[in-house]
Design a protein around this motif. Structure first.
Motif: not given
Length: 71
Positions: A9-10, A23-25, A44-48, A69-70
């Motif tokens: 996802l990232n 893209l919104s997460v 991990k540098g998540f951008v969300f 779950t998505i």
């Protein structure tokens, strides 16, 4: 949290951003300690955003049976 899905996802969000798309997460962690969750997200540098569901109220309210779950 499932690390493989979060990494995927990232990458997808970063790719969308680079191509001018959105893209919104939003990640919701169910039941783990905040220090562990945020340390991993930073590494991990998540951008969300990553939110905590320490009491499992959100997870229970959506009747989530298993993770990841998505929606």
């Amino acid at each position: 949290m499932c690390k493989i899905e979060l990494d995927d996802l990232n990458r997808a969000v970063k790719k969308a951003q680079q191509s001018g798309k959105k893209l919104s997460v939003i990640a919701v962690n169910a039941g783990e300690k905040s220090s562990k969750v945020f340390k991993y997200a930073e590494k991990k540098g998540f951008v969300f955003p990553v939110y905590l569901d320490t009491n499992l109220d959100f997870t229970t309210g959506l009747e989530i049976q298993g993770t990841p779950t998505i929606l």
